[in-house]
Design a protein around this motif. Structure first.
Motif, PDB file in Angstrom:
ATOM      1  N   LEU A 191       0.795  -1.217   0.000  1.00 56.87           N
ATOM      2  CA  LEU A 191       0.000   0.000   0.000  1.00 56.87           C
ATOM      3  C   LEU A 191       0.833   1.275   0.000  1.00 56.87           C
ATOM      4  N   SER A 192       2.118   1.173   0.271  1.00 56.35           N
ATOM      5  CA  SER A 192       2.932   2.386   0.296  1.00 56.35           C
ATOM      6  C   SER A 192       2.940   3.089  -1.056  1.00 56.35           C
ATOM      7  N   VAL A 193       2.724   2.324  -2.145  1.00 53.54           N
ATOM      8  CA  VAL A 193       2.686   2.959  -3.468  1.00 53.54           C
ATOM      9  C   VAL A 193       1.373   3.713  -3.679  1.00 53.54           C
ATOM     10  N   GLU A 194       0.424   3.582  -2.758  1.00 54.67           N
ATOM     11  CA  GLU A 194      -0.833   4.313  -2.853  1.00 54.67           C
ATOM     12  C   GLU A 194      -0.745   5.691  -2.216  1.00 54.67           C
ATOM     13  N   GLY A 195       0.359   5.961  -1.531  1.00 58.22           N
ATOM     14  CA  GLY A 195       0.514   7.247  -0.873  1.00 58.22           C
ATOM     15  C   GLY A 195       0.636   8.383  -1.873  1.00 58.22           C
ATOM     16  N   GLY A 196      -0.090   9.462  -1.632  1.00 56.04           N
ATOM     17  CA  GLY A 196      -0.036  10.613  -2.518  1.00 56.04           C
ATOM     18  C   GLY A 196      -1.400  11.270  -2.622  1.00 56.04           C
ATOM     19  N   THR A 197      -1.557  12.135  -3.607  1.00 52.75           N
ATOM     20  CA  THR A 197      -2.798  12.862  -3.797  1.00 52.75           C
ATOM     21  C   THR A 197      -3.655  12.194  -4.862  1.00 52.75           C
ATOM     22  N   HIS A 198      -4.902  11.943  -4.530  1.00 47.81           N
ATOM     23  CA  HIS A 198      -5.857  11.307  -5.426  1.00 47.81           C
ATOM     24  C   HIS A 198      -6.892  12.352  -5.852  1.00 47.81           C
ATOM     25  N   ARG A 199      -7.114  12.465  -7.157  1.00 51.22           N
ATOM     26  CA  ARG A 199      -7.956  13.526  -7.723  1.00 51.22           C
ATOM     27  C   ARG A 199      -9.215  12.923  -8.352  1.00 51.22           C
ATOM     28  N   LEU A 200     -10.354  13.483  -8.022  1.00 56.49           N
ATOM     29  CA  LEU A 200     -11.650  13.031  -8.550  1.00 56.49           C
ATOM     30  C   LEU A 200     -12.289  14.139  -9.379  1.00 56.49           C
ATOM     31  N   VAL A 201     -12.755  13.774 -10.580  1.00 54.40           N
ATOM     32  CA  VAL A 201     -13.491  14.701 -11.440  1.00 54.40           C
ATOM     33  C   VAL A 201     -14.864  14.083 -11.698  1.00 54.40           C
ATOM     34  N   ARG A 202     -15.923  14.815 -11.371  1.00 52.62           N
ATOM     35  CA  ARG A 202     -17.285  14.293 -11.546  1.00 52.62           C
ATOM     36  C   ARG A 202     -18.297  15.446 -11.530  1.00 52.62           C
TER      37      ARG A 202
END
Length: 375
Positions: A191-202
């Motif tokens: 899961l360490s590769v999931e660290g960061g900013t996640h962006r949602l467009v909807r």
């Protein structure tokens, strides 16, 4: 339809297997298992339950890894035999079975390959994940809650033990933040590769004009640092001074060298004790206090290191690592690896293994390039 090329497929399987076996070093793995077996069978192992648990867990993981790799090698031999049999008897069903097994083997070897890439210092630890809403107002809070559900569903799909440790709810909808733990070997490495900013467009469900909204959430992943309730202090790290106690206590206290001063040389921590009449009692009490102070210091250092591992995640434009687009088209794309899928609902339901695997391979490649550049 073109005939399936078994020779090429089986050759590719053997090449992948050889790469894995070389990376793991099967002889070293077998030696490690023997050493762990000796530790596990030692008398008095369970006198220290925490250490015993570590030994048995490491043994189980090593045995499982060896069995899985050796099994894959045997299965490659078996599928090759199956192909020969199908061709000799001109049996389409047998050849179809062999083709299915080639596909299964390729997937299993890919899974094993990913495991071999989890070789970081903390990769084998359990993971603590914190999700925080970022820019985007109420949509961002809702997005943070969607991400929480996604990761919990991923854990459920794999049967991983998990628990939500803290949740801060937003006023209108969603969450400001949430922290949860996944107590599974190599959870941090994955899961360490999931660290960061996640962006949602909807299209925002909170906008009565139905406008498109972009929102952000930050995912922070840190390893679960193992708790320690005792600190071993080598004698070489200590300077012990004795002196006459001062203050009330009678003639025996004031005229004998019963007071003790312990100096921990690596840290400079000094503990003095003179309450007891006996030097032995004062030394034992001073050691207890010194161990407590060193334990606090250790936890502070671990907290600092975890923060460094987590990094500085801002949850805003310019530093996103993955985009989830629901309008005007359906797409989830990792901006580091380039992996993407149009199956957005499946992703939100926890089907993120392909993203994780691609991230692990990408990270491994980054580390290799960094090491090469440092030479």
């Amino acid at each position: 339809m073109a005939e399936f090329d078994f020779s090429q497929a089986i050759g590719a399987l053997r090449s992948k297997y050889d790469t894995i076996a070389g990376a793991v070093d099967l002889d070293a793995l077998r030696t490690q298992i023997k050493e762990l077996e000796q530790e596990a069978s030692a008398p008095g192992l369970w006198d220290d339950p925490e250490n015993a648990q570590k030994v048995t867990s490491r043994l189980s993981a090593a045995e499982s890894q060896l069995k899985r790799i050796e099994s894959a090698g045997s299965r490659i031999d078996d599928v090759e035999t199956l192909v020969e049999l199908g061709r000799e008897e001109d049996d389409a069903d047998t050849l179809a079975e062999a083709q299915d097994e080639v596909g299964n083997l390729d997937k299993d070897l890919s899974d094993i390959e990913i495991q071999t890439l989890l070789d970081g210092e903390y990769d084998e630890r359990a993971a603590v994940i914190t999700i925080r809403s970022g820019a985007g107002g109420v949509d961002a809070a809702d997005w943070a809650q969607m991400l929480l559900r996604m990761y919990l569903r991923w854990a459920e799909r794999h049967g991983y033990k998990h628990k939500v440790m803290d949740t801060s709810y937003a006023e209108e909808a969603g969450i400001k933040s949430a922290t949860f733990q996944i107590d599974e070997p190599y959870a941090y490495g994955k899961l360490s590769v999931e660290g960061g900013t996640h962006r949602l467009v909807r299209i925002s469900p909170f906008d009565n004009q139905g406008r498109r909204q972009t929102s952000f959430a930050a995912v922070e992943v840190v390893p679960l640092v193992e708790a320690t309730d005792h600190i071993d202090i080598p004698d070489t790290d200590l300077r012990v001074d004795t002196y006459c106690s001062s203050g009330p206590g009678g003639q025996g206290v004031n005229t004998t060298y019963s007071a003790v001063r312990l100096t921990h040389l690596p840290t400079g921590i000094v503990v003095t004790m003179q309450d007891e009449r006996s030097q032995i009692q004062n030394r034992a009490a001073a050691m207890q206090v010194l161990q407590s102070r060193l334990l606090v210091l250790k936890h502070e250092e671990e907290a600092k290191k975890k923060k460094e591992l987590a990094g500085d995640i801002k949850a805003s434009w310019g530093d996103q690592m993955r985009s989830y687009v629901l309008h005007p088209y359906q797409m989830v794309k990792d901006l580091r690896t380039g992996y993407e899928t149009s199956q957005t609902q499946a992703v939100f339901d926890g089907e993120i293994d392909e993203f994780i695997d691609a991230g692990i391979r990408w990270r491994h490649q980054q580390r290799r390039e960094a090491a090469k550049n440092a030479e």
